[in-house]
Enzyme design. Structure first.
Site, mmCIF file in Angstrom:
data_model
loop_
_atom_site.group_PDB
_atom_site.id
_atom_site.type_symbol
_atom_site.label_atom_id
_atom_site.label_comp_id
_atom_site.label_asym_id
_atom_site.label_seq_id
_atom_site.Cartn_x
_atom_site.Cartn_y
_atom_site.Cartn_z
ATOM 1 N N GLU A 65 -7.683 3.062 6.237
ATOM 2 C CA GLU A 65 -8.137 3.696 7.462
ATOM 3 C C GLU A 65 -8.705 5.072 7.122
ATOM 4 O O GLU A 65 -8.268 5.711 6.171
ATOM 5 C CB GLU A 65 -6.980 3.829 8.450
ATOM 6 C CG GLU A 65 -6.625 2.479 9.029
ATOM 7 C CD GLU A 65 -5.503 2.548 10.040
ATOM 8 O OE1 GLU A 65 -5.336 3.583 10.689
ATOM 9 O OE2 GLU A 65 -4.791 1.543 10.165
ATOM 10 N N PHE A 84 -2.444 8.794 -5.745
ATOM 11 C CA PHE A 84 -1.250 8.357 -5.008
ATOM 12 C C PHE A 84 0.038 9.009 -5.503
ATOM 13 O O PHE A 84 1.083 8.396 -5.556
ATOM 14 C CB PHE A 84 -1.140 6.820 -5.010
ATOM 15 C CG PHE A 84 -1.747 6.259 -3.760
ATOM 16 C CD1 PHE A 84 -3.117 6.274 -3.602
ATOM 17 C CD2 PHE A 84 -0.963 5.777 -2.728
ATOM 18 C CE1 PHE A 84 -3.686 5.808 -2.428
ATOM 19 C CE2 PHE A 84 -1.524 5.312 -1.559
ATOM 20 C CZ PHE A 84 -2.889 5.325 -1.409
ATOM 21 N N CYS A 142 -0.015 -0.646 7.420
ATOM 22 C CA CYS A 142 0.131 -1.575 6.290
ATOM 23 C C CYS A 142 1.389 -1.362 5.461
ATOM 24 O O CYS A 142 2.212 -2.275 5.354
ATOM 25 C CB CYS A 142 -1.082 -1.465 5.376
ATOM 26 S SG CYS A 142 -2.547 -2.188 6.118
HETATM 27 C C1 UDX Z 1 -3.333 1.253 2.801
HETATM 28 C C2 UDX Z 1 -3.979 0.807 1.467
HETATM 29 O O1 UDX Z 1 -4.472 1.955 0.775
HETATM 30 C C3 UDX Z 1 -5.079 -0.201 1.720
HETATM 31 O O2 UDX Z 1 -5.605 -0.649 0.492
HETATM 32 C C4 UDX Z 1 -4.496 -1.370 2.506
HETATM 33 O O3 UDX Z 1 -5.485 -2.315 2.794
HETATM 34 C C5 UDX Z 1 -3.858 -0.871 3.788
HETATM 35 O O4 UDX Z 1 -2.874 0.111 3.502
HETATM 36 P P1 UDX Z 1 -3.965 2.973 4.738
HETATM 37 O O5 UDX Z 1 -2.649 2.610 5.348
HETATM 38 O O6 UDX Z 1 -5.149 3.046 5.602
HETATM 39 O O7 UDX Z 1 -4.321 1.942 3.546
HETATM 40 O O8 UDX Z 1 -3.814 4.428 4.095
HETATM 41 P P2 UDX Z 1 -3.554 5.107 2.658
HETATM 42 O O9 UDX Z 1 -4.587 6.123 2.459
HETATM 43 O O10 UDX Z 1 -3.339 4.141 1.597
HETATM 44 O O11 UDX Z 1 -2.188 5.887 2.972
HETATM 45 C C6 UDX Z 1 -1.011 5.226 3.392
HETATM 46 C C7 UDX Z 1 0.096 6.222 3.637
HETATM 47 O O12 UDX Z 1 0.553 6.762 2.406
HETATM 48 C C8 UDX Z 1 -0.319 7.413 4.493
HETATM 49 O O13 UDX Z 1 0.723 7.724 5.399
HETATM 50 C C9 UDX Z 1 -0.506 8.530 3.482
HETATM 51 O O14 UDX Z 1 -0.277 9.799 4.046
HETATM 52 C C10 UDX Z 1 0.544 8.177 2.458
HETATM 53 N N1 UDX Z 1 0.240 8.691 1.116
HETATM 54 C C11 UDX Z 1 -0.820 8.201 0.410
HETATM 55 C C12 UDX Z 1 1.053 9.654 0.549
HETATM 56 O O15 UDX Z 1 2.040 10.116 1.170
HETATM 57 N N2 UDX Z 1 0.778 10.107 -0.716
HETATM 58 C C13 UDX Z 1 -0.263 9.639 -1.430
HETATM 59 O O16 UDX Z 1 -0.438 10.089 -2.563
HETATM 60 C C14 UDX Z 1 -1.095 8.669 -0.854
#
Ligand code: UDX
Length: 445
Positions: free
Chosen positions: A162, A256, A267
């Site tokens: 997203e 990440f 997700c």
């Molecule tokens: C995720 C996957 O990245 C994607 O490939 C899948 O299809 C759906 O789920 P999304 O949920 O849109 O996508 O967001 P993403 O950017 O991956 O972040 C997910 C959560 O992890 C967020 O709450 C974000 O704040 C958190 N996050 C991400 C962290 O806390 N630290 C990080 O380093 C990365």
């Protein structure tokens, strides 16, 4: 021009449909939600997502898209049918396939009598075996036709994020499809021929597990980062200095590792819950997945702990909760960490004033009694402390002088390392951040 039906007009469905429309295909969205269908037909994005509205309007102008509440209308004459409905968690955490079954049944009925080999593709995130055992059988029963003979079935998971959903759908880093039917595999190869990225061709069960494994691994990295960051905070070490030292290893890499109040969204929490449930039912508990979820549940408390160390008891204190969306550039509040933080603050008797550039209204549906400010300044005015929950760009302009001017006591707990810790340290703001040990920040002064 190929006709494509998209069943389920959420993030995945809409972005998939708009991507195909951009390639010249003719798309019909089907969704049970009338308001969503009306929005799509009027050229209004049903959710906030960069680029979606512009792409929608363009596709409408070119007469490449339409939307309906009637699945049969969408499926009629379509060569491809993409199932993109939600698979929310059941009470045990496993994936609830009710919408998927209903969609497969409606599609099956609409396929009755078709002999032109339309292909039904599952994009929804589903446990291994769903395409083979649920979707294929439902389609066959409802249509009276045979998969692999009269129509095709495949799994084709989606990896879009997203906030970058359209861009990810248009330029994926890989495309995965799983089918047992050579004819379906050939057609999928043609459909994706123009997309330049690795193509992983496999069977449906493997394709289904690839999606869960990808999300579980990414979420595990985040929980690992959070656990390490909590330790760093206590040892006076800056977690990001540690990341700098491990990321150049090509086996590790830099992504990440952002520490904070935990992951949310539609997700990670749901898919890890479903994967954990799958492990339990296969009598092979997935301990790392379970721990990843456990660490994530604890992270909001870390922000509250840091706030308490600066503010003391929170009863009667005015606290600004900045950022309600689960991440920036979206108004999505599904599984947002803002909710447990909000509840914990209220539980401790704090007066919470929340603010988000986009997600105020959607958060109000989760917490109807929440006080939601209309601006960042309003949220901060008179506050005894602030927690940054979402790393919106708008928050990056917060400078010590502004914080000191607006807040009663300038205490900021940065749940996402949004602000430059160095600039904060100098400005007589009590700045705390997850993974930023107090000594660590002093070292940089
Ligand atoms: C995720 C996957 O990245 C994607 O490939 C899948 O299809 C759906 O789920 P999304 O949920 O849109 O996508 O967001 P993403 O950017 O991956 O972040 C997910 C959560 O992890 C967020 O709450 C974000 O704040 C958190 N996050 C991400 C962290 O806390 N630290 C990080 O380093 C990365």
């Amino acid at each position: 021009m190929t006709r494509v039906a998209i069943v389920g007009a959420g993030y995945v469905g809409v972005c998939t449909g708009l991507t195909f429309a951009g390639q010249g295909h003719r798309i019909t969205f089907a969704d049970v939600d009338e308001a969503r269908v009306d929005a799509l037909r009027a050229g209004r994005a049903p959710f906030f997502e960069p680029g979606v509205e512009a792409a929608l309007r363009r596709a409408l102008r070119l007469r490449r898209i339409d939307a309906t509440t009637d699945t049969a209308t969408a499926v009629d004459a379509a060569r491809w049918v993409f199932l993109c409905v939600g698979t929310p968690p059941t009470s045990t955490g496993s994936a609830d396939l009710t919408s998927l079954r209903a969609a497969a049944k409606a599609v099956g009925q609409a396929l009755a009598g078709r002999r032109d080999y339309p292909i039904v593709v599952v994009k929804s995130t589903v446990p291994p075996g769903t395409v083979d055992d649920v979707v294929r059988l439902t389609l066959e029963a409802a249509s009276g036709s045979r998969a692999g003979h009269d129509f095709g079935v495949a799994s084709n998971p989606e990896f879009l994020r997203e906030g970058h959903a359209l861009q990810d759908a248009r330029r994926p880093d890989r495309v995965v499809w799983g089918t047992r039917e050579p004819r379906t595999a050939r057609r999928l190869a043609q459909l994706y021929a123009r997309v330049r990225c690795p193509k992983i061709r496999t069977d449906p069960r493997t394709a289904e597990l690839i999606k869960y494994a990808a999300n579980a691994f990414l979420a595990t990295r985040v929980s690992f980062a959070n656990e390490m960051a909590n330790l760093c905070e206590r040892l006076g070490i800056d977690w990001y200095d540690v990341v700098e030292g491990i990321a150049p290893d090509p086996r590790i890499g830099p992504q990440f590792f952002r520490a904070g109040v935990g992951f949310g969204g539609s997700c990670f929490p749901k898919d890890l819950g479903a994967l954990a449930a799958l492990g339990r039912s296969a009598r092979n508990p997935l301990r790392i997945v379970e721990s990843t979820l456990e660490v994530n549940e604890r992270q909001p408390a870390e922000a509250i702990r840091l706030l308490r160390t600066e503010v003391g008891a929170l009863k009667g204190r005015r606290i600004a909760l900045l950022g309600l969306a689960f991440k920036p550039d979206t108004d999505d509040v599904r599984e947002t960490r803002a909710l447990p933080i909000y509840r914990a603050l209220r539980h401790e008797g704090a007066d919470v004033v929340a603010y988000d550039p986009r997600a105020g209204e959607s958060f109000r549906r989760l917490a109807p009694d929440a006080v939601i400010a209309t601006s960042l300044e309003e949220a901060l005015t008179g506050a005894d402390g602030a927690i940054i929950q979402t790393e919106w760009d708008e928050f990056r302009r917060l400078r010590p002088d502004l914080l000191r001017r607006l807040m009663r006591t300038p205490v900021v707990v940065d749940g996402r390392r949004t602000l430059e810790s160095r600039s904060m340290d100098r400005g007589a703001v009590r700045y705390r951040a997850i993974g930023l040990g107090r000594n660590g920040s002093a070292k940089k002064d």
